[in-house]
Design a protein around this motif. Sequence first.
Motif, short mmCIF file in Angstrom:
data_model
loop_
_atom_site.label_atom_id
_atom_site.label_comp_id
_atom_site.label_asym_id
_atom_site.label_seq_id
_atom_site.Cartn_x
_atom_site.Cartn_y
_atom_site.Cartn_z
N ALA A 140 0.81 -1.28 0.05
CA ALA A 140 -0.02 -0.16 0.00
C ALA A 140 0.90 1.32 -0.08
O ALA A 140 0.19 2.40 -0.30
CB ALA A 140 -1.00 -0.09 1.13
N GLY A 141 2.15 1.13 0.13
CA GLY A 141 2.96 2.18 -0.02
C GLY A 141 3.53 3.00 1.40
O GLY A 141 3.67 4.06 1.27
N ASN A 142 3.31 2.24 2.32
CA ASN A 142 3.66 2.85 3.66
C ASN A 142 5.05 2.51 4.06
O ASN A 142 5.68 1.69 3.78
CB ASN A 142 2.59 2.30 4.77
N ALA A 143 5.38 3.66 5.14
CA ALA A 143 6.77 3.30 5.85
C ALA A 143 5.95 2.45 7.07
O ALA A 143 4.87 2.52 7.45
CB ALA A 143 7.36 4.46 6.49
N ALA A 144 6.82 1.49 7.67
CA ALA A 144 6.52 0.53 8.54
C ALA A 144 7.30 0.39 9.76
O ALA A 144 8.73 0.43 9.41
CB ALA A 144 6.07 -0.65 8.04
N VAL A 145 6.80 -0.06 10.90
CA VAL A 145 7.79 -0.23 12.23
C VAL A 145 7.06 -1.76 12.44
O VAL A 145 5.91 -2.02 12.86
CB VAL A 145 7.43 0.63 13.34
N LEU A 146 7.87 -2.63 12.25
CA LEU A 146 7.46 -4.01 12.84
C LEU A 146 7.96 -4.41 14.15
O LEU A 146 9.05 -4.20 14.38
CB LEU A 146 8.20 -5.11 11.60
N LYS A 147 7.00 -4.84 15.34
CA LYS A 147 7.49 -4.99 16.42
C LYS A 147 7.44 -6.59 16.58
O LYS A 147 6.36 -7.13 16.22
CB LYS A 147 6.36 -4.35 17.55
N LEU A 148 8.53 -7.30 16.76
CA LEU A 148 8.31 -8.56 16.91
C LEU A 148 8.30 -9.17 18.35
O LEU A 148 8.78 -8.36 19.12
CB LEU A 148 9.89 -9.12 16.41
N SER A 149 7.74 -10.26 18.44
CA SER A 149 7.33 -10.98 19.87
C SER A 149 8.59 -11.54 20.41
O SER A 149 9.46 -12.47 19.75
CB SER A 149 6.09 -12.10 19.55
N GLU A 150 8.79 -11.20 21.84
CA GLU A 150 9.86 -11.72 22.46
C GLU A 150 9.77 -13.20 22.90
O GLU A 150 10.69 -13.85 23.25
CB GLU A 150 10.14 -11.00 23.56
N VAL A 151 8.48 -13.64 22.72
CA VAL A 151 8.08 -15.00 23.05
C VAL A 151 8.78 -15.94 22.25
O VAL A 151 9.29 -17.11 22.57
CB VAL A 151 6.60 -15.48 23.18
N SER A 152 8.73 -15.88 21.03
CA SER A 152 9.47 -16.51 20.11
C SER A 152 10.74 -15.86 19.77
O SER A 152 10.75 -15.34 18.53
CB SER A 152 8.37 -16.75 18.67
N ALA A 153 11.67 -16.13 20.64
CA ALA A 153 12.74 -15.04 20.60
C ALA A 153 13.73 -15.64 19.52
O ALA A 153 14.39 -14.80 18.94
CB ALA A 153 13.61 -15.60 21.79
N HIS A 154 13.93 -16.76 19.21
CA HIS A 154 15.11 -17.16 17.90
C HIS A 154 14.58 -16.65 16.74
O HIS A 154 15.21 -16.14 16.03
CB HIS A 154 15.10 -18.92 17.94
N THR A 155 13.11 -16.81 16.41
CA THR A 155 12.69 -16.37 15.22
C THR A 155 12.75 -14.63 15.10
O THR A 155 13.17 -14.15 14.16
CB THR A 155 11.39 -16.77 15.02
N ALA A 156 12.48 -14.11 16.31
CA ALA A 156 12.60 -12.52 16.26
C ALA A 156 13.97 -11.98 16.34
O ALA A 156 14.28 -11.18 15.58
CB ALA A 156 11.99 -12.24 17.93
N GLU A 157 14.87 -12.79 16.76
CA GLU A 157 16.36 -12.43 16.62
C GLU A 157 16.73 -12.64 15.40
O GLU A 157 17.59 -11.74 14.78
CB GLU A 157 17.12 -12.99 17.73
N LEU A 158 16.44 -13.73 14.45
CA LEU A 158 16.77 -13.96 13.37
C LEU A 158 16.17 -12.79 12.42
O LEU A 158 17.00 -12.29 11.48
CB LEU A 158 16.22 -15.42 12.90
N LEU A 159 14.98 -12.56 12.48
CA LEU A 159 14.53 -11.41 11.64
C LEU A 159 15.07 -9.91 11.90
O LEU A 159 15.17 -9.25 11.23
CB LEU A 159 12.90 -11.21 11.88
N LEU A 160 15.20 -9.66 13.17
CA LEU A 160 15.98 -8.56 13.55
C LEU A 160 17.31 -8.25 12.88
O LEU A 160 17.78 -7.34 12.51
CB LEU A 160 16.24 -8.69 15.20
N HIS A 161 17.83 -9.45 12.50
CA HIS A 161 19.20 -9.66 11.74
C HIS A 161 19.05 -9.37 10.38
O HIS A 161 19.61 -8.82 9.61
CB HIS A 161 20.14 -10.92 12.16
#
Length: 525
Positions: A140-161
Motif C-alpha cells: 500500500a506504499g507505507n513506511a512501517a515499524v514491525l514489532k517482533l514478539s519476544e516469546v518466539s525469541a529465536h525467530t525474532a532475533e533472526l528477523l532482527l538480523h
Amino acid sequence: MSTSLYTPVADIPRLVADARATYETGVTKPLAWRRKQLRALFNMLEKEEAAITEALFKDLRKTREEGAIFEVAQIRAAIVHALENLEQWAAPEPIDAGSPLYAMDRLEVRRFPLGVVLVIGTWNYPIFLSIGPLIAAIAAGNAAVLKLSEVSAHTAELLLHLLPKYVDNSAIKVVYGAVPESTALLEQRFNLIFYTGNAVVARVIMKAAVKHLTPVVLELGGKSPVIVDKDANIPNAVKRIMWGKTVNAGQTCVAPDYVYVHKSVAAQFYAEIPKAMKALHGDNIAKTHTFPRIVSDRHFNRLVSMLDAELVVPGVEVVYGGHHNATDRFFEPTVLRGVTQDAKKHPVMKEELFGPIMPVIEYDDVDEVIAAIRAKGEPSLALYPFSSNPKFIEKVVNGVDAGNVIANDLLVSVGIDTLPFGGVGESGMGSYHGKHGFDAFSHKRSVMVRSAGLEFLNDLRYQLALYNPRGLAYRIARLLLFKSPASETYYALMSFIRRVTATLAARGGLPLAFLLGVLFARRHQ
C-alpha cells in the motif's frame, strides 16, 4: 534468550521519527519501490529458509516441513499474489455516479498510503503473522515499524538480523522487545496500528490509539467452535478436526477450541480419535517429530493448571491423551467428554484454550447449540460446521456470529489470499490478506474531476435560480434529486431476474444470461 538484543526504549521515538521522515520524502509511494521491497522479502524467505525453519524449530519444535509449509510458503505465495496484482490494486477505480447530474464528470476512488504504520506481530506464527501484515503495509506504499514478539525469541532475533539486510531500512524499521518496548511504541504517533494477539492487549492498544485518533486493525481469536451434525462423515470429520487441533500444538488463533457432537454419533466420534491420531502422528506422539511443543513454561503451566482444574469437575473424563511433560513442554492432545457450555462450572470453557486441549459437548438440538453459542456474546474468529446436509450448514452459518467460516474442514481458508481474513467483536476488527490487506493499509480517497466549462449547467444550481420555487431550475432539481423507492413487486422481479441470470450463467447459458443481466443493470441505474 538474552534481552541484550532488545531495542533500547530510548531509541524508539527517533526510530519512528526516522521512518516518518523517509515517508515524507515520498520514496515509498512509487510502485517500483513497493515491488522492490516485496521482492526483497521474497528473496529473504527463499535464501534464508533453512535458518528460518531452524529458528521456528527452536521456538516451537515445529518440524522444518511444518515451518516451511505453514509459514514460509504461505508468505511467499502472498508476496507473489501482491506482485501480480499490485498495479491493479493501486489503479484508480472508476465509479458510476448513478445520476445524470454527474454524467459529464469523472468519478474515481484512488487508494493512497496512510503514512507510517505499526505492525505488532505475535509468537505462534512469527513469520506468517509478522511478515504477512508487513506485505500489505508495503504494497500500500507505507513506511512501517514491525514489532517482533519476544516469546518466539529465536525467530525474532533472526528477523532482527535479516530484515535490515534485505529491505529499505530507512522506511521499514524493526523493534524487538517486551512490554516496555511495546509501551514506548504505543506512545508514538502512527497512521495505523495492526495487532495480532489477544483481546486483553488489544484493549490496551485501542486505549493508546485514542490519543492520536489512530485507526486499528485487530486480529484476535476466541473460542472457535466446531459443530458436528449427525449426518457428518464422522471418520473424515474427526481426522480433520484433530489435524486442525494438533497443527502447532493447538497454538493457532483459528484452531478448533471446543466441539459440539450430536449425541447419536458421539460414540463413533470418540472411537475415531485414536485412529485419526495414529494416522496423523504415528504410534507415539511424544516421540514423533511431527508434533510441536508449547512455546514457554508460562503457557505450558497455564494449560496444565486448566486441565487439572477441569478434571476435578464431576462427570468430566479424558477420552484421549492427558499426558504432559514439563521437561520439554510436551502436552499430549487431550480430548474431554462430559463438558458443558457452563463456563462457571468448567474452567476449559472460560477462555480461549490456545493449546491441545479439546472439550467435547454432546447435544440433541442444533438450535439449542446456536442459542448457547450466541448467548456467550463473544463471536469467535472461526466457525466450523460439519455435515453432509446443506441446510444444516446454512443454519449454523447464518445463526452463529464468527469472523470466518469453513464447512467440513478447518484452517485452510487462511491461506487463500482472495478471501478476507478478520474477526468481529471480541475476535477482532478489520480484515486483511491480498487486496483486503492492501485496502486495510490504504486511504480510499474519492476523486471527482469536473469540466471547467459548461457553466450554463452550473447556473441552474446557483442560489437565485435554484431557490425560486416557481423557477425551472428548482423544478429540474426536484425531478432529479427527489427519488422514491420502487414497488416491492419491482424488487422481487429484479431479484428473480438476478437469480435466473446466475443460474443460466452457471449452466452455460451465457447469451441469455448476458441479456437478462443487461436488463437488470439498466433498470437498476
